[in-house]
Design a protein around this motif. Structure first.
Motif, PDB file in Angstrom:
ATOM      1  N   ASP A  85       0.851  -1.198   0.000  1.00 58.76           N
ATOM      2  CA  ASP A  85       0.000   0.000   0.000  1.00 58.76           C
ATOM      3  C   ASP A  85       0.887   1.249   0.000  1.00 58.76           C
ATOM      4  O   ASP A  85       0.701   2.175   0.792  1.00 58.76           O
ATOM      5  CB  ASP A  85      -0.947   0.006   1.203  1.00 58.76           C
ATOM      6  CG  ASP A  85      -2.309   0.609   0.846  1.00 58.76           C
ATOM      7  OD1 ASP A  85      -2.779   0.402  -0.279  1.00 58.76           O
ATOM      8  OD2 ASP A  85      -2.890   1.302   1.696  1.00 58.76           O
TER       9      ASP A  85
ATOM     10  N   VAL B 141      -0.206  -5.335 -10.091  1.00 57.57           N
ATOM     11  CA  VAL B 141      -0.931  -4.774  -8.953  1.00 57.57           C
ATOM     12  C   VAL B 141      -1.849  -5.852  -8.403  1.00 57.57           C
ATOM     13  O   VAL B 141      -2.601  -6.476  -9.144  1.00 57.57           O
ATOM     14  CB  VAL B 141      -1.762  -3.543  -9.356  1.00 57.57           C
ATOM     15  CG1 VAL B 141      -2.711  -3.137  -8.227  1.00 57.57           C
ATOM     16  CG2 VAL B 141      -0.855  -2.377  -9.713  1.00 57.57           C
TER      17      VAL B 141
ATOM     18  N   TRP C 270      -7.138   5.521  -5.812  1.00 50.68           N
ATOM     19  CA  TRP C 270      -5.984   4.838  -5.213  1.00 50.68           C
ATOM     20  C   TRP C 270      -5.464   3.692  -6.090  1.00 50.68           C
ATOM     21  O   TRP C 270      -4.269   3.584  -6.345  1.00 50.68           O
ATOM     22  CB  TRP C 270      -6.362   4.326  -3.835  1.00 50.68           C
ATOM     23  CG  TRP C 270      -5.243   3.769  -2.997  1.00 50.68           C
ATOM     24  CD1 TRP C 270      -5.160   2.524  -2.449  1.00 50.68           C
ATOM     25  CD2 TRP C 270      -4.044   4.455  -2.583  1.00 50.68           C
ATOM     26  NE1 TRP C 270      -3.997   2.385  -1.721  1.00 50.68           N
ATOM     27  CE2 TRP C 270      -3.299   3.564  -1.785  1.00 50.68           C
ATOM     28  CE3 TRP C 270      -3.537   5.733  -2.804  1.00 50.68           C
ATOM     29  CZ2 TRP C 270      -2.077   3.896  -1.220  1.00 50.68           C
ATOM     30  CZ3 TRP C 270      -2.313   6.074  -2.236  1.00 50.68           C
ATOM     31  CH2 TRP C 270      -1.601   5.158  -1.455  1.00 50.68           C
ATOM     32  N   ILE C 271      -6.365   2.838  -6.563  1.00 46.55           N
ATOM     33  CA  ILE C 271      -5.935   1.710  -7.404  1.00 46.55           C
ATOM     34  C   ILE C 271      -5.427   2.185  -8.767  1.00 46.55           C
ATOM     35  O   ILE C 271      -4.343   1.765  -9.201  1.00 46.55           O
ATOM     36  CB  ILE C 271      -7.073   0.680  -7.547  1.00 46.55           C
ATOM     37  CG1 ILE C 271      -7.366   0.041  -6.182  1.00 46.55           C
ATOM     38  CG2 ILE C 271      -6.701  -0.402  -8.566  1.00 46.55           C
ATOM     39  CD1 ILE C 271      -8.564  -0.887  -6.171  1.00 46.55           C
TER      40      ILE C 271
ATOM     41  N   VAL D  81      -2.066  -3.424  -2.962  1.00 41.73           N
ATOM     42  CA  VAL D  81      -2.836  -2.195  -2.798  1.00 41.73           C
ATOM     43  C   VAL D  81      -4.138  -2.466  -2.051  1.00 41.73           C
ATOM     44  O   VAL D  81      -4.850  -3.441  -2.349  1.00 41.73           O
ATOM     45  CB  VAL D  81      -3.150  -1.559  -4.172  1.00 41.73           C
ATOM     46  CG1 VAL D  81      -3.898  -0.240  -4.004  1.00 41.73           C
ATOM     47  CG2 VAL D  81      -1.864  -1.338  -4.964  1.00 41.73           C
TER      48      VAL D  81
ATOM     49  N   THR E 217      -4.744  -6.255  -5.505  1.00 39.47           N
ATOM     50  CA  THR E 217      -5.581  -5.575  -4.508  1.00 39.47           C
ATOM     51  C   THR E 217      -5.927  -6.548  -3.383  1.00 39.47           C
ATOM     52  O   THR E 217      -6.105  -7.751  -3.600  1.00 39.47           O
ATOM     53  CB  THR E 217      -6.876  -5.041  -5.143  1.00 39.47           C
ATOM     54  OG1 THR E 217      -7.601  -6.124  -5.736  1.00 39.47           O
ATOM     55  CG2 THR E 217      -6.564  -4.000  -6.209  1.00 39.47           C
TER      56      THR E 217
ATOM     57  N   HIS F   6      -1.818   3.353  -8.736  1.00 43.76           N
ATOM     58  CA  HIS F   6      -0.817   2.276  -8.726  1.00 43.76           C
ATOM     59  C   HIS F   6      -0.743   1.570 -10.073  1.00 43.76           C
ATOM     60  O   HIS F   6       0.338   1.180 -10.518  1.00 43.76           O
ATOM     61  CB  HIS F   6      -1.119   1.289  -7.601  1.00 43.76           C
ATOM     62  CG  HIS F   6      -0.859   1.833  -6.238  1.00 43.76           C
ATOM     63  ND1 HIS F   6      -1.785   2.590  -5.555  1.00 43.76           N
ATOM     64  CD2 HIS F   6       0.239   1.767  -5.438  1.00 43.76           C
ATOM     65  CE1 HIS F   6      -1.275   2.955  -4.389  1.00 43.76           C
ATOM     66  NE2 HIS F   6      -0.047   2.462  -4.293  1.00 43.76           N
TER      67      HIS F   6
END
Length: 323
Positions: A175, A294, A278-279, A268, A296, A282
């Protein structure tokens, strides 16, 4: 007989005297309360200092001691760097370290002002922090390693991998912060935070607040140590100086990108209510990466507190493919 005016004045004076006495009593009570909080904090701090157990080893950097915990004997090395304000990094990462160390040599660095490291008067710019971490690794003769960082370590990490591309074999973000994320141009109330620390009110607030370790897999002894070290380190002069540089450090990183050929794995938080996009932020970091991914995860910003097994497993799988 007394005049009506005298009677009126007397009627006014009486409640006024009562009001003044009440305000005086309240003022005395506040002063007494603050004095008790201050004294309790001083005694508690001194008592805890004797109970804090050492871990890791000290490395000499810039004439001061930086604490580093090394666990595991794997051929590949992972260097861990904490997020801002994580008072005791090596213990905070313990659950993750225990999962990684059977396969890797794990090096948890506690920057100045954190954990059992000394404080420093040197400005907490990205340049200085990165240089100090690198110097610590040089002192330990650690030459090749994956760089794994939580939160603001994403800002220091993107600078680090560009400065030492021949040393870093991959970057793993937990994160991790993104240079272009919104809301990082804020001015923090440093004087108020300093007052809370020195007055003892911060200790009281932490005592009265929710226990951040409830329900987590840390053992009781580790939690006790983390709490004592947190009381020692929270809002110290070094971390407040780092806070003062947050805005400029983010701004300075905005022109940086991760090298295209550097394996890049970003864990993340799936539902970050505090940072818009936010996602996608990244996903933008890995779009030009030859080996970028990535993942999550449901959980708090401290994903490594609850998803330590999944993080360790995904790191191993990713690195096998990215080699």
């Amino acid at each position: 007989m007394k005049s009506q005016e005298e009677v009126t004045k007397k009627r006014i004076r009486k409640p006024l005297r009562i009001l003044l006495k009440t305000l005086g009593a309240i003022a005395v009570a506040i002063v007494l309360f603050l004095a008790i909080v201050f004294i309790v904090n001083v005694f508690a701090t001194n008592s805890e200092q004797e109970k804090i157990e050492s871990y890791g080893q000290h490395v000499s950097v810039d004439g001061k001691n930086m604490n580093v915990l090394i666990q595991g004997e794997g051929e590949e090395t992972i260097v861990l760097l904490p997020g801002f304000g994580t008072a005791t990094p090596a213990l905070d990462f313990k659950l993750l370290i225990d999962q990684l160390s059977p396969f890797y040599k794990v090096v948890a660095v506690e920057p100045f002002g954190y954990g059992l490291s000394d404080e420093t008067e040197k400005e907490r710019t990205t340049e200085n922090i990165v240089s100090e971490v690198h110097e610590a690794l040089q002192q330990l003769n650690i030459k090749r390693y994956m760089f794994m960082g939580h939160s603001i370590a994403g800002i220091y990490g993107i600078d680090y991998v560009n400065k030492y591309p021949n040393e870093v074999t991959a970057f793993v973000g937990i994160d991790s912060s993104v240079p272009t994320q919104p809301g990082m141009d804020v001015n923090f109330p440093l004087k108020k935070l300093e007052f809370l620390k020195k007055s003892g009110l911060l200790r009281l607030m932490m005592k009265l607040g929710a226990d951040p370790y409830t329900g987590l897999a840390f053992d009781e002894k580790t939690v006790e140590q983390m709490k004592m070290i947190s009381f020692k380190n929270m809002n110290n002069d070094t971390t407040l100086n780092e806070m003062d540089h947050i805005s400029s450090n983010f701004k300075g990183a905005q022109g940086l990108t991760f090298p295209k050929d550097l394996p890049l794995l970003l864990f993340v938080q799936a539902d970050n209510q505090g940072v818009a996009g936010w996602i996608p932020l990244h996903e933008g970091q890995i779009k030009d990466s030859v080996h970028g991914k990535v993942i999550t995860m449901d959980g708090s910003h401290y994903l490594h507190h609850t998803k330590f097994k999944e993080i360790a497993e995904n790191v191993r799988t990713f690195m096998k493919v990215a080699k």
